[in-house]
Each structure stands twice: as C-alpha cells, then as structure tokens.
Design a protein around this motif. Sequence first.
Motif, PDB file in Angstrom:
ATOM      1  N   ASN A 109       0.810  -1.216   0.000  1.00 27.77           N
ATOM      2  CA  ASN A 109       0.000   0.000   0.000  1.00 27.77           C
ATOM      3  C   ASN A 109       0.844   1.268   0.000  1.00 27.77           C
ATOM      4  O   ASN A 109       0.368   2.342   0.379  1.00 27.77           O
ATOM      5  N   VAL A 110       2.096   1.128  -0.405  1.00 25.87           N
ATOM      6  CA  VAL A 110       3.001   2.277  -0.545  1.00 25.87           C
ATOM      7  C   VAL A 110       3.618   2.208  -1.939  1.00 25.87           C
ATOM      8  O   VAL A 110       4.212   1.188  -2.307  1.00 25.87           O
ATOM      9  N   LEU A 111       3.472   3.271  -2.712  1.00 24.70           N
ATOM     10  CA  LEU A 111       3.988   3.288  -4.079  1.00 24.70           C
ATOM     11  C   LEU A 111       4.797   4.557  -4.318  1.00 24.70           C
ATOM     12  O   LEU A 111       4.467   5.615  -3.792  1.00 24.70           O
ATOM     13  N   GLY A 112       5.855   4.423  -5.107  1.00 16.90           N
ATOM     14  CA  GLY A 112       6.637   5.610  -5.436  1.00 16.90           C
ATOM     15  C   GLY A 112       7.856   5.276  -6.250  1.00 16.90           C
ATOM     16  O   GLY A 112       8.062   4.138  -6.678  1.00 16.90           O
ATOM     17  N   ARG A 113       8.679   6.286  -6.450  1.00 16.41           N
ATOM     18  CA  ARG A 113       9.956   6.137  -7.129  1.00 16.41           C
ATOM     19  C   ARG A 113      11.011   6.918  -6.350  1.00 16.41           C
ATOM     20  O   ARG A 113      10.711   7.947  -5.772  1.00 16.41           O
ATOM     21  N   ASP A 114      12.229   6.387  -6.370  1.00  9.56           N
ATOM     22  CA  ASP A 114      13.328   7.006  -5.628  1.00  9.56           C
ATOM     23  C   ASP A 114      12.926   7.143  -4.157  1.00  9.56           C
ATOM     24  O   ASP A 114      12.713   6.147  -3.497  1.00  9.56           O
ATOM     25  N   GLU A 115      12.794   8.367  -3.665  1.00  7.35           N
ATOM     26  CA  GLU A 115      12.431   8.561  -2.260  1.00  7.35           C
ATOM     27  C   GLU A 115      11.115   9.329  -2.133  1.00  7.35           C
ATOM     28  O   GLU A 115      10.850   9.979  -1.118  1.00  7.35           O
ATOM     29  N   ASP A 116      10.290   9.239  -3.164  1.00  7.50           N
ATOM     30  CA  ASP A 116       9.021   9.964  -3.207  1.00  7.50           C
ATOM     31  C   ASP A 116       7.892   8.948  -3.162  1.00  7.50           C
ATOM     32  O   ASP A 116       7.558   8.336  -4.176  1.00  7.50           O
ATOM     33  N   PHE A 117       7.288   8.740  -1.973  1.00  9.56           N
ATOM     34  CA  PHE A 117       6.316   7.674  -1.784  1.00  9.56           C
ATOM     35  C   PHE A 117       4.925   8.214  -1.465  1.00  9.56           C
ATOM     36  O   PHE A 117       4.777   9.253  -0.816  1.00  9.56           O
ATOM     37  N   THR A 118       3.929   7.458  -1.920  1.00 11.21           N
ATOM     38  CA  THR A 118       2.529   7.814  -1.714  1.00 11.21           C
ATOM     39  C   THR A 118       1.815   6.660  -1.036  1.00 11.21           C
ATOM     40  O   THR A 118       2.011   5.492  -1.398  1.00 11.21           O
ATOM     41  N   LEU A 119       0.967   6.984  -0.056  1.00  8.65           N
ATOM     42  CA  LEU A 119       0.143   5.978   0.614  1.00  8.65           C
ATOM     43  C   LEU A 119      -1.148   5.787  -0.173  1.00  8.65           C
ATOM     44  O   LEU A 119      -1.819   6.761  -0.524  1.00  8.65           O
ATOM     45  N   VAL A 120      -1.485   4.521  -0.436  1.00  2.00           N
ATOM     46  CA  VAL A 120      -2.712   4.223  -1.174  1.00  2.00           C
ATOM     47  C   VAL A 120      -3.568   3.241  -0.375  1.00  2.00           C
ATOM     48  O   VAL A 120      -3.116   2.655   0.598  1.00  2.00           O
ATOM     49  N   ASP A 121      -4.812   3.083  -0.817  1.00  2.00           N
ATOM     50  CA  ASP A 121      -5.774   2.124  -0.268  1.00  2.00           C
ATOM     51  C   ASP A 121      -6.026   2.343   1.229  1.00  2.00           C
ATOM     52  O   ASP A 121      -5.521   1.606   2.082  1.00  2.00           O
ATOM     53  N   PHE A 122      -6.853   3.320   1.523  1.00  2.00           N
ATOM     54  CA  PHE A 122      -7.249   3.616   2.904  1.00  2.00           C
ATOM     55  C   PHE A 122      -8.548   2.898   3.281  1.00  2.00           C
ATOM     56  O   PHE A 122      -9.274   3.338   4.168  1.00  2.00           O
ATOM     57  N   ASP A 123      -8.840   1.796   2.628  1.00  2.00           N
ATOM     58  CA  ASP A 123     -10.096   1.085   2.852  1.00  2.00           C
ATOM     59  C   ASP A 123     -10.248   0.620   4.300  1.00  2.00           C
ATOM     60  O   ASP A 123     -11.364   0.469   4.795  1.00  2.00           O
ATOM     61  N   ASP A 124      -9.130   0.369   4.988  1.00  2.00           N
ATOM     62  CA  ASP A 124      -9.179  -0.103   6.371  1.00  2.00           C
ATOM     63  C   ASP A 124      -8.799   0.987   7.365  1.00  2.00           C
ATOM     64  O   ASP A 124      -8.398   0.671   8.497  1.00  2.00           O
ATOM     65  N   CYS A 125      -8.925   2.255   6.979  1.00  2.00           N
ATOM     66  CA  CYS A 125      -8.556   3.310   7.929  1.00  2.00           C
ATOM     67  C   CYS A 125      -9.421   3.203   9.183  1.00  2.00           C
ATOM     68  O   CYS A 125     -10.601   2.851   9.126  1.00  2.00           O
ATOM     69  N   ILE A 126      -8.814   3.510  10.319  1.00  2.00           N
ATOM     70  CA  ILE A 126      -9.390   3.139  11.606  1.00  2.00           C
ATOM     71  C   ILE A 126      -8.824   4.058  12.689  1.00  2.00           C
ATOM     72  O   ILE A 126      -7.777   4.681  12.509  1.00  2.00           O
ATOM     73  N   MET A 127      -9.518   4.142  13.814  1.00  2.00           N
ATOM     74  CA  MET A 127      -8.955   4.787  14.999  1.00  2.00           C
ATOM     75  C   MET A 127      -8.062   3.773  15.702  1.00  2.00           C
ATOM     76  O   MET A 127      -8.511   2.694  16.090  1.00  2.00           O
ATOM     77  N   ALA A 128      -6.782   4.112  15.826  1.00  2.00           N
ATOM     78  CA  ALA A 128      -5.813   3.170  16.385  1.00  2.00           C
ATOM     79  C   ALA A 128      -4.612   3.944  16.903  1.00  2.00           C
ATOM     80  O   ALA A 128      -4.439   5.127  16.605  1.00  2.00           O
ATOM     81  N   PRO A 129      -3.729   3.303  17.674  1.00  2.00           N
ATOM     82  CA  PRO A 129      -2.486   3.966  18.065  1.00  2.00           C
ATOM     83  C   PRO A 129      -1.587   4.151  16.851  1.00  2.00           C
ATOM     84  O   PRO A 129      -1.630   3.354  15.903  1.00  2.00           O
TER      85      PRO A 129
END
Length: 324
Positions: free
Chosen positions: A204-224
């Motif tokens: 669920n992390v995509l990018g090139r070199d050192e530039d990364f994007t978070l994808v797929d927040f389908d399971d986003c939740i309240m958590a530590p």
Amino acid sequence: MSHPFSSLSPDLVMSAIESLDVWPAGEPFALNSYENRVLLFRDDDAKNWIVKFYRPDRWSDGAIQEEHDFLQELANQQVPVVAPWRNQAGVSLHTFKAYRFALFPHCPGQAPELDNPSHLFAMGEVLGRLHSVSAKQTFQHRPRLEMVSGILDAQQRVLDSQWMNRHQCRAYERVIEKVQQHLKQHNVPDSSMIRCHGDCHLGNVLGRDEDFTLVDFDDCIMAPAIQDIWMLLPTDDPQGWRSYLNEITEGYEETCPFPCEQMTLIEPLRSYRLIGHSAWLVSRWDDPAFPQAFPWLADSGYWDQHIRQLEQQCLQLDNPRWLA
C-alpha cells in the motif's frame, strides 16, 4: 448462493464509469484486490484511472465517505495520498445498480525497499506527516481498534467455519486463550487513538526514488500510531530491526514525536493481525476469488501451521524483540 460481486459484469463496470461522463478507451483491467473489486482503465484523454467497487454490506455510506473526506483533508495538507475524484457537485461516492463505487487517479510506482536507509527515512517522514494531520480530528463512522473483542470475534468465525478438526480446534482454543491473556494487558487508552491508515504494509506504498505515496485507505481506523509503523519492521532480521527503526524514527520526527511508548504494542498488534487474517479468509470463502487465490486454506496442514505460528507468537509476546 450468489456472492456479492456476482452481477458485476464487464458491461456493468463500463456503464458505471460512463454514468459519470468518464469514457474508458478500452475495457478496464482487473487488479489484485479481494475485499473489493478494483480495476485500472485509461480514458479517451489517455489518463489512467482506478475504479473501486466497494463490497456490499461491509461499510456504511458514512464510513466510506469518511474515508474519502479524510483523504481529501490529507491531500489538502500536502500529505502524499490519492484522494478520490469528485464530480462537479463535489460527490465522491457514486452508485450504479446495486454497487457503490469511486474513481481515483492512478498512482504509478513501486514499493519502498526496506533495506534502503533513505527509503526507510522517507517512509518515516510520510507517516509523520500523515499522523500530524490525522491526530487533529477523530473518525465518527469508522471502527476503533479493539484487540481483545476483535480476537474473540475472529476466533468464533474460525470455529464456526468448521475448517479444523477436533484436535486442531482444541489446540487453537488453547493458543487463542494465551494470546487473549497477553492482550488484556495492553488496553490502548482513548487518548492514544488517532486516525490511522490501518493497513500500512509495503503493498500500500507506491513511489519512485524517495518519493512515496500511501494508497488504499479502505481499512482506515482509529488506532495507536504504531499501527501504521510496525508492519514496516521485518521479522526475519531480528538483529537489524533497530537500524530499520532508527531510520523510520528520524524521518517521522521531522514532523512529530515518535510514539516510543507504544513499542510494547507491536507484538500484540501482530498477533491480532495473524488471527484476524485467517478469520477474514474463512469469512469470505463464498466469494469465488478467495478459493482461487488462497487454495491452501482448504488444506488441513494450513491450520497446523497457523496454530504453530500463533504458539511462536506467544513466545514473542512473552519476550518482545522490540524491547531487547
């Protein structure tokens, strides 16, 4: 019995997309996704898109909209995420026939390399930026992480599935009881709960070199906060985990303090995920995509291995490597 996506034909997919006045240049290509149905297509302007059809009866409309609004909030604060496309009326969650769906701009790239210190630092930086924004509000429609009750629910689903023989059931119940006793010592106070990605693994992390994007927040939740960090720490390199953690921590602290006090939650969270994963598989077995993708679940040897894995996990709960 028909499964939730039995009527999601290629023609229906095309019609759903076209109902938004978006015109695919060819038939969408199905990506590896099991909980939902996710497809890649190119429109007639040569722009690549992801269309995501949500599994019916899993999330409420309010929970899905909260995911979308969270993504937009993060994007507005320059956190590298992919927010859903909205029509001129500002609507991001769409309906066609029996299905709810959304469009997302396609995010190309590859997963970070965890043996690359600069990638680890960059991932820590992304997560620090995420959490600095996510801690400012709370979810109202999405779940809170509840490890003890979650494991009880998962245990019941596995036992009700009748996949295990009598001997395996007894062994499974014993090891689950051991895990529960450990987890009862790790109640997470409300003050430590923030909005988290929830499923922050390398896929669920995509990018090139050192530039990364978070994808797929389908399971986003309240958590530590540590919930979004621990899956980036490898279990197969117990000697090197500290150097991995140091790089992630340095990147994270570019934006906010690292949650060192939550390190004791790493092995409980891993236990929770191991147990929940098997429960998820048996719960979705009526979906034809699951027997095709996970045929080994039907093998008795899988459950022997799962029980042994949980027994090994109990040893980690007794002596967590993260605190050595």
